[in-house]
Design a protein around this motif. Structure first.
Motif, PDB file in Angstrom:
ATOM      1  N   PRO A 273       0.834  -1.210   0.000  1.00  0.00           N
ATOM      2  CA  PRO A 273       0.000   0.000   0.000  1.00  0.00           C
ATOM      3  C   PRO A 273       0.866   1.257   0.000  1.00  0.00           C
ATOM      4  CG  PRO A 273      -0.791  -1.572   1.628  1.00  0.00           C
ATOM      5  CD  PRO A 273       0.554  -2.058   1.167  1.00  0.00           C
ATOM      6  N   VAL A 274       0.517   2.200  -0.852  1.00  0.00           N
ATOM      7  CA  VAL A 274       1.242   3.465  -0.953  1.00  0.00           C
ATOM      8  C   VAL A 274       0.247   4.605  -0.787  1.00  0.00           C
ATOM      9  CG1 VAL A 274       2.609   4.969  -2.446  1.00  0.00           C
ATOM     10  CG2 VAL A 274       3.022   2.500  -2.466  1.00  0.00           C
ATOM     11  N   LEU A 275       0.454   5.416   0.233  1.00  0.00           N
ATOM     12  CA  LEU A 275      -0.343   6.609   0.453  1.00  0.00           C
ATOM     13  C   LEU A 275       0.533   7.820   0.151  1.00  0.00           C
ATOM     14  CD1 LEU A 275      -1.654   4.293   2.242  1.00  0.00           C
ATOM     15  CD2 LEU A 275      -2.668   6.148   3.570  1.00  0.00           C
ATOM     16  N   LEU A 276      -0.056   8.865  -0.394  1.00  0.00           N
ATOM     17  CA  LEU A 276       0.704  10.058  -0.748  1.00  0.00           C
ATOM     18  C   LEU A 276       0.595  11.107   0.355  1.00  0.00           C
ATOM     19  CD1 LEU A 276      -0.282  10.485  -4.512  1.00  0.00           C
ATOM     20  CD2 LEU A 276       1.583   9.149  -3.526  1.00  0.00           C
ATOM     21  N   ARG A 277       1.753  11.565   0.832  1.00  0.00           N
ATOM     22  CA  ARG A 277       1.782  12.691   1.773  1.00  0.00           C
ATOM     23  C   ARG A 277       1.825  13.948   0.916  1.00  0.00           C
ATOM     24  NH1 ARG A 277       3.458  13.108   7.294  1.00  0.00           N
ATOM     25  NH2 ARG A 277       4.083  10.929   7.208  1.00  0.00           N
ATOM     26  N   GLU A 278       0.672  14.565   0.764  1.00  0.00           N
ATOM     27  CA  GLU A 278       0.552  15.696  -0.157  1.00  0.00           C
ATOM     28  C   GLU A 278       0.740  17.027   0.565  1.00  0.00           C
ATOM     29  OE1 GLU A 278      -2.453  14.846  -3.525  1.00  0.00           O
ATOM     30  OE2 GLU A 278      -3.257  13.737  -1.802  1.00  0.00           O
ATOM     31  N   MET A 279       0.889  18.089  -0.237  1.00  0.00           N
ATOM     32  CA  MET A 279       1.108  19.415   0.345  1.00  0.00           C
ATOM     33  C   MET A 279       0.630  20.472  -0.631  1.00  0.00           C
ATOM     34  SD  MET A 279       5.248  19.656  -0.135  1.00  0.00           S
ATOM     35  CE  MET A 279       6.022  19.240  -1.714  1.00  0.00           C
ATOM     36  N   ALA A 280       0.299  21.634  -0.078  1.00  0.00           N
ATOM     37  CA  ALA A 280      -0.154  22.744  -0.907  1.00  0.00           C
ATOM     38  C   ALA A 280      -0.031  24.040  -0.128  1.00  0.00           C
ATOM     39  CB  ALA A 280      -1.598  22.535  -1.366  1.00  0.00           C
ATOM     40  N   VAL A 281       0.049  25.143  -0.861  1.00  0.00           N
ATOM     41  CA  VAL A 281      -0.013  26.469  -0.269  1.00  0.00           C
ATOM     42  C   VAL A 281      -1.493  26.806  -0.092  1.00  0.00           C
ATOM     43  CG1 VAL A 281       0.587  28.906  -0.527  1.00  0.00           C
ATOM     44  CG2 VAL A 281       2.128  27.132  -1.415  1.00  0.00           C
ATOM     45  N   MET A 282      -1.866  27.252   1.103  1.00  0.00           N
ATOM     46  CA  MET A 282      -3.268  27.451   1.429  1.00  0.00           C
ATOM     47  C   MET A 282      -3.663  28.930   1.360  1.00  0.00           C
ATOM     48  SD  MET A 282      -3.680  24.283   1.833  1.00  0.00           S
ATOM     49  CE  MET A 282      -5.436  24.325   2.203  1.00  0.00           C
ATOM     50  N   LYS A 283      -4.879  29.168   0.875  1.00  0.00           N
ATOM     51  CA  LYS A 283      -5.343  30.546   0.718  1.00  0.00           C
ATOM     52  C   LYS A 283      -5.613  31.233   2.050  1.00  0.00           C
ATOM     53  CE  LYS A 283      -7.061  30.417  -3.987  1.00  0.00           C
ATOM     54  NZ  LYS A 283      -8.199  30.640  -4.910  1.00  0.00           N
ATOM     55  N   GLY A 284      -5.776  30.456   3.113  1.00  0.00           N
ATOM     56  CA  GLY A 284      -6.018  31.052   4.419  1.00  0.00           C
ATOM     57  C   GLY A 284      -4.760  31.552   5.109  1.00  0.00           C
ATOM     58  N   GLY A 285      -3.596  31.246   4.549  1.00  0.00           N
ATOM     59  CA  GLY A 285      -2.346  31.642   5.173  1.00  0.00           C
ATOM     60  C   GLY A 285      -2.005  33.101   4.959  1.00  0.00           C
ATOM     61  N   SER A 286      -0.966  33.565   5.653  1.00  0.00           N
ATOM     62  CA  SER A 286      -0.565  34.972   5.558  1.00  0.00           C
ATOM     63  C   SER A 286       0.815  35.160   4.946  1.00  0.00           C
ATOM     64  CB  SER A 286      -0.596  35.615   6.957  1.00  0.00           C
ATOM     65  OG  SER A 286       0.218  34.889   7.862  1.00  0.00           O
ATOM     66  N   SER A 287       1.471  34.049   4.591  1.00  0.00           N
ATOM     67  CA  SER A 287       2.801  34.134   3.962  1.00  0.00           C
ATOM     68  C   SER A 287       2.814  33.285   2.690  1.00  0.00           C
ATOM     69  CB  SER A 287       3.886  33.663   4.941  1.00  0.00           C
ATOM     70  OG  SER A 287       3.895  34.442   6.110  1.00  0.00           O
ATOM     71  N   PRO A 288       2.051  33.705   1.671  1.00  0.00           N
ATOM     72  CA  PRO A 288       1.917  32.880   0.468  1.00  0.00           C
ATOM     73  C   PRO A 288       3.199  32.729  -0.338  1.00  0.00           C
ATOM     74  CG  PRO A 288       0.920  35.037   0.133  1.00  0.00           C
ATOM     75  CD  PRO A 288       1.255  34.948   1.592  1.00  0.00           C
ATOM     76  N   ASN A 289       4.022  33.757  -0.357  1.00  0.00           N
ATOM     77  CA  ASN A 289       5.262  33.665  -1.129  1.00  0.00           C
ATOM     78  C   ASN A 289       6.252  32.703  -0.477  1.00  0.00           C
ATOM     79  OD1 ASN A 289       4.957  35.753  -3.375  1.00  0.00           O
ATOM     80  ND2 ASN A 289       4.421  36.949  -1.555  1.00  0.00           N
ATOM     81  N   GLY A 290       6.364  32.804   0.840  1.00  0.00           N
ATOM     82  CA  GLY A 290       7.205  31.846   1.547  1.00  0.00           C
ATOM     83  C   GLY A 290       6.672  30.436   1.406  1.00  0.00           C
ATOM     84  N   GLY A 291       5.348  30.291   1.410  1.00  0.00           N
ATOM     85  CA  GLY A 291       4.736  28.978   1.210  1.00  0.00           C
ATOM     86  C   GLY A 291       5.095  28.399  -0.145  1.00  0.00           C
ATOM     87  N   LYS A 292       5.060  29.251  -1.177  1.00  0.00           N
ATOM     88  CA  LYS A 292       5.431  28.774  -2.515  1.00  0.00           C
ATOM     89  C   LYS A 292       6.895  28.334  -2.553  1.00  0.00           C
ATOM     90  CE  LYS A 292       2.169  31.397  -5.389  1.00  0.00           C
ATOM     91  NZ  LYS A 292       2.053  32.417  -6.461  1.00  0.00           N
ATOM     92  N   LEU A 293       7.754  29.102  -1.907  1.00  0.00           N
ATOM     93  CA  LEU A 293       9.175  28.728  -1.882  1.00  0.00           C
ATOM     94  C   LEU A 293       9.371  27.378  -1.222  1.00  0.00           C
ATOM     95  CD1 LEU A 293      11.203  31.944  -0.952  1.00  0.00           C
ATOM     96  CD2 LEU A 293      11.027  30.830  -3.183  1.00  0.00           C
ATOM     97  N   LEU A 294       8.648  27.130  -0.121  1.00  0.00           N
ATOM     98  CA  LEU A 294       8.804  25.870   0.597  1.00  0.00           C
ATOM     99  C   LEU A 294       8.335  24.690  -0.247  1.00  0.00           C
ATOM    100  CD1 LEU A 294       9.498  24.296   3.162  1.00  0.00           C
ATOM    101  CD2 LEU A 294       7.172  24.748   3.984  1.00  0.00           C
ATOM    102  N   VAL A 295       7.143  24.786  -0.820  1.00  0.00           N
ATOM    103  CA  VAL A 295       6.625  23.686  -1.634  1.00  0.00           C
ATOM    104  C   VAL A 295       7.474  23.492  -2.886  1.00  0.00           C
ATOM    105  CG1 VAL A 295       4.657  22.894  -3.012  1.00  0.00           C
ATOM    106  CG2 VAL A 295       4.265  23.930  -0.772  1.00  0.00           C
ATOM    107  N   ASN A 296       7.895  24.597  -3.487  1.00  0.00           N
ATOM    108  CA  ASN A 296       8.745  24.497  -4.672  1.00  0.00           C
ATOM    109  C   ASN A 296      10.061  23.802  -4.336  1.00  0.00           C
ATOM    110  OD1 ASN A 296       9.254  25.335  -7.558  1.00  0.00           O
ATOM    111  ND2 ASN A 296      10.977  26.360  -6.569  1.00  0.00           N
TER     112      ASN A 296
END
Length: 367
Positions: A273-296
């Motif tokens: 069994p393989v489950l995916l640990r997914e991630m995304a930048v969330m619209k409710g956050g206050s640091s969207p640019n830093g979030g993009k850098l982290l996910v990228n």
């Protein structure tokens, strides 16, 4: 008035050139300006990330991230379960409270809901073309790591000819040598754990109803349930357990750990069994640019290497030789698709939960 051929050709060329320019501009506008994003991230607050990852996992990942982005701070917020991760973000964003900029968790149904409700910030990672299709969506939803579920055994207690290779093989050996395995197989409890239920449900879908329940009729009575992988591993090392069944590989000791002299770890040959640990930048956050850098970063080659060194299982093909374990190891040497069972949420998961758990409880007995 008739247009002479030379003028007509010039007009056609101009139209084609302008159309190409417009397409180029349109394509460029869809790309991210990473220099501008990095500059903006430096003036935002810390990137708040909700996840079940341990401080030890984060230490390795953030050391690599901050080497590249020293001016962008990440503040991990550890939750007790994947379900809690989603609920915490959902409750805080609904109330307007400061909440996660990035969520990292297992839960395809929850991610589907976030997508439907427009909670995910869409953006394209820099190396999106190199990411396997199953690890990304068009909405900005990416995969941190694959969570592979494995069989672990004590090599010093279990005779080598009884080392399990898969579910069916474990069932056969349990029936042949019950004195070795009886009451000594650790697992998570699908009757109470949503994560474990997802794992066992994936096996049911993979094997089919008849085969799955036939296996569980033998296995379930011998299972002993633990709430953490650490507890199961400790008891495996002492010999209190001889096998750990369907434990998360991400939480096991790395190959260079001394305990691996005792522990044998195998991807079940008839269905991992393989489950995916997914991630995304969330619209409710206050640091969207830093979030993009982290996910990228976490989807980049250097980020995926850090993910592997942190004890998780990366999937980016280009880093396979740079990490202790890799998604390709799950399918390595497999002759057919029976080796991998990827968890895919459908409404059936919830519809069948009550009847599944009741049937499993009947087989397992009171524990």
């Amino acid at each position: 008035m008739e247009i002479v051929p030379q003028v007509k050709k010039a007009i056609q060329h101009t139209v084609v050139t302008c159309a190409a320019a417009l397409m180029l501009c349109a394509g460029a506008s869809a790309e991210e300006d990473w220099a501008a994003i990095e500059k903006a991230a430096g003036s935002e607050g810390p990137v708040l990330a909700y996840t079940t990852l341990s401080p030890e996992n984060w230490e390795v990942i953030l050391d690599a991230f901050n080497e590249k982005y020293p001016n962008v701070k990440v503040q991990p917020g550890r939750t007790g379960s994947h379900a809690e991760t989603f609920e915490k973000y959902r409750a805080e964003s609904a109330s307007g409270t400061k909440t996660a900029d990035v969520v990292l968790a297992v839960g395809p149904d929850q991610w589907d809901e976030f997508e439907k409700n427009g909670q995910i910030v869409p953006f394209e990672a820099q190396n999106i073309a190199d990411l396997p299709e199953f690890t990304r969506t068009k909405t900005g939803r990416y995969t941190l790591s694959t969570d592979n579920q494995v069989i672990v055994y004590n090599k010093l207690v279990v005779p080598e000819d009884l080392w399990p290779k898969g579910t069916a093989d474990l069932v056969a050996k349990l029936k042949a040598q019950p004195d070795i395995f009886k009451d000594k197989i650790a697992s998570y409890n699908p009757q109470v754990s949503p994560f474990s239920y997802s794992v066992y449900w994936t096996l049911k879908e993979h094997f089919g109803e008849d085969k799955f329940w036939k296996n569980e009729a033998v296995l379930a009575p011998e299972l002993r349930f633990e709430q953490t992988t650490g507890a199961a591993i400790n008891k495996l090392l002492t010999g209190e357990y001889v096998v750990g069944y369907m434990l998360p590989e991400a939480l096991l000791p790395l190959p260079d750990d001394a305990t691996r002299e005792v522990l044998g770890i195998v991807y079940p040959e008839d269905g991992t069994p393989v489950l995916l640990r997914e991630m995304a930048v969330m619209k409710g956050g206050s640091s969207p640019n830093g979030g993009k850098l982290l996910v990228n970063f976490l989807t980049s080659p250097e980020g995926q290497v850090a993910v592997g060194k942190a004890g998780l299982t990366p999937y980016l093909p280009s880093v396979v030789d740079e990490v202790p374990r890799h998604y390709s190891n799950v399918v390595a040497g497999a002759e057919n698709a029976d080796r991998v069972a990827v968890y895919k949420w459908t409404p059936k998961v919830e519809e069948e939960m009550e009847s599944f758990r009741a049937k499993f409880a009947e087989l397992a007995g009171a524990k």
